[in-house]
Write an enzyme that holds these catalytic residues in place. Structure first.
Site, short mmCIF file in Angstrom:
data_model
loop_
_atom_site.label_atom_id
_atom_site.label_comp_id
_atom_site.label_asym_id
_atom_site.label_seq_id
_atom_site.Cartn_x
_atom_site.Cartn_y
_atom_site.Cartn_z
N TYR A 1 -0.54 10.00 -8.27
CA TYR A 1 -0.39 10.88 -7.28
C TYR A 1 -1.17 12.32 -7.02
O TYR A 1 -0.85 13.21 -8.13
CB TYR A 1 1.59 11.96 -6.50
CG TYR A 1 1.87 10.27 -6.52
CD1 TYR A 1 1.52 9.13 -6.56
CD2 TYR A 1 2.41 11.31 -5.28
CE1 TYR A 1 3.15 8.61 -6.72
CE2 TYR A 1 2.94 10.03 -4.17
CZ TYR A 1 3.85 8.68 -4.97
OH TYR A 1 3.91 7.42 -4.42
N LYS B 1 4.20 -2.06 -14.90
CA LYS B 1 3.19 -3.19 -15.37
C LYS B 1 2.19 -2.73 -16.56
O LYS B 1 1.38 -2.77 -16.19
CB LYS B 1 2.65 -2.82 -13.57
CG LYS B 1 1.61 -3.98 -13.20
CD LYS B 1 2.13 -5.30 -13.40
CE LYS B 1 1.16 -5.87 -12.31
NZ LYS B 1 1.24 -7.40 -11.81
N ASP C 1 6.22 -6.06 -10.57
CA ASP C 1 6.79 -6.82 -9.03
C ASP C 1 7.31 -8.40 -9.36
O ASP C 1 8.04 -8.47 -7.60
CB ASP C 1 5.25 -7.60 -8.87
CG ASP C 1 4.39 -8.23 -10.23
OD1 ASP C 1 4.69 -7.69 -10.79
OD2 ASP C 1 3.43 -8.70 -10.49
N ASP D 1 8.49 5.40 -6.15
CA ASP D 1 8.47 6.12 -4.40
C ASP D 1 9.17 4.61 -3.57
O ASP D 1 9.77 4.39 -2.96
CB ASP D 1 7.35 6.38 -4.47
CG ASP D 1 7.14 7.34 -3.14
OD1 ASP D 1 8.06 7.84 -2.51
OD2 ASP D 1 5.80 7.58 -2.15
N ASP E 1 12.87 2.93 -1.86
CA ASP E 1 12.33 3.32 -0.87
C ASP E 1 12.90 1.50 -0.08
O ASP E 1 14.55 1.54 0.48
CB ASP E 1 11.58 3.10 0.76
CG ASP E 1 10.97 4.48 1.41
OD1 ASP E 1 11.11 5.51 0.63
OD2 ASP E 1 9.83 4.07 1.92
MG MG Z 1 8.39 8.15 -0.40
#
Ligand code: MG
Ligand code: NAI
Length: 353
Positions: free
Chosen positions: A130, A183, A216, A240, A244
């Site tokens: 980020y 990962k 993944d 993040d 979702d």
């Molecule tokens: Mg988000």
């Protein structure tokens, strides 16, 4: 205690009004003694004060005992140099809110893609990819030439260790299972460090089972067997995205709450964005923000040994569980015919008892 409420953009003000009504109901019923103070941020603040989060509002957030942060239309913001600061990033770094705790669970009477699940994504919140928060100075994204864009992913031993500890502490209060998502097969150095830190913290929690899953595969496993997971700990961007996905499996983004916390501050925040496609129509689902307020009260209660706050948090959850089953009251995203305001009123009435 003072709770600072920041209504945000898009559906932010609508769902904030509903969440505030619920917080007021809990405050009255349980005699919590909370002072609720509202300050403007986002696009209205940019127009009036030249910044989407004026510095005195950030200072105010630091002084308050807790913050309710509504979603923001950050994608529409101008560059930071023109006042378009992402308030989520400013609050998360400014208050050192390193843990973003995002539960997702299925509920009786609410349609969901997953038959049954009850998990929590514990997402590192201050570093990773980020770019607007992972540098002390400058941006984590840059353009050496007009045809070359680069971004830096920051992973620190301290950041990984403290998010791992938050995850294991939470797992001790749940089903004692942590899944670390990474990962490290490709990002051997950064995610290698993340896994090393998680494994080290795990030795302090012998009662908790630790699994590791590559991100993944995790995206697929969440769909295939969502009921298999308890606490999922991961770095910023993976958390993040996976949260979702988990929210959608459990019934939808409109139901998905979170708390951002560090060692000293807590901020309630729905996981979804400002939903500009439905803003102003009075049909946004305020559940995620209402439940986030509940998580904030629970966190404050645990920190301050306040059973009344824990009881208020429980009452908020129970009120949502009852009202969200009613097709005439719940919002269209859940197949209902209700409105944001009507739903908020019904939940607040159920909290009032
Ligand atoms: Mg988000
Ligand atoms: P979004 O989460 O706002 O919306 C995705 C979809 O879910 C839309 O169809 C929306 O209508 C629906 N949805 C979201 N919340 C809902 C609710 N409470 N009730 C009913 N339906 C709901 O994501 P999107 O569209 O990618 O982003 C919109 C804006 O929000 C962008 O400017 C983005 O940068 C910002 N954003 C802000 C966040 C924050 O402030 N924490 C987090 C994520 C995005």
């Amino acid at each position: 205690m003072e709770i600072l409420i920041l209504p945000g953009d898009g559906i932010g003000p609508e769902i904030t009004q509903a969440a505030r009504a619920c917080l007021e109901a809990a405050n009255r019923r349980f005699g919590l003694g909370l002072d609720l103070v509202e300050r403007e941020i986002g696009l209205p603040a940019l127009e009036k004060h030249g910044s989407t989060i004026p510095s005195d509002v950030l200072e105010h957030a630091r002084r308050a005992d807790g913050v309710v942060l509504a979603p923001l239309s950050t994608f529409e913001y101008p560059p930071a140099s023109e006042g378009g600061i992402n308030p989520s990033a400013a609050v998360r770094t400014g208050l050192d809110l390193y843990a973003n705790v995002r539960p997702a669970w299925t509920r009786p009477g609410v349609p969901s893609l997953a038959p049954s699940m009850d998990l929590v994504v514990v997402r590192e919140n201050t570093e990773g990819f980020y770019a607007d928060r992972n540098m002390a100075l400058g941006s984590g994204e840059f353009m050496p030439t007009p045809d070359l864009a680069m971004s830096v992913r920051k992973i620190t031993r301290e950041g990984c260790t403290r998010i791992a500890r938050a995850a294991f502490e939470l797992a001790m209060r749940r089903r004692r299972k942590v899944t670390a998502v990474h990962k490290a097969n490709v990002l051997k150095v950064t995610d290698g460090l993340f896994l090393e830190c998680v494994r080290k913290v795990a030795t302090d929690y012998p009662q908790v089972t630790l699994d590791t899953v590559i991100v993944d595969a995790m995206a697929a496993l969440l769909v295939r067997k969502p009921g298999a997971f308890d606490v999922i700990v991961t770095t910023n961007m993976f958390g993040d995205i996976l949260s979702d996905e988990a929210a959608e499996l459990a019934g939808g983004l409109g139901l998905a709450p979170s708390i951002n916390h560090g060692d000293r501050h807590g901020v309630a925040q729905a996981i979804h964005g400002s939903a500009p496609d439905i803003a102003g129509q009075g049909i946004a689902n305020p559940t995620a923000l209402i439940l986030s307020v509940g998580m904030l009260l629970e966190w404050l209660g645990a920190r301050n040994d306040r059973n009344d706050m824990a009881a208020a948090a429980g009452a908020i959850r129970a009120a949502v569980d009852a009202v969200v089953q009613d097709d005439a009251v719940r919002t269209p995203d859940l197949g209902g015919s209700g409105t944001t305001e009507g739903y908020g009123r019904a939940v607040a009435a159920a909290i009032a008892g």
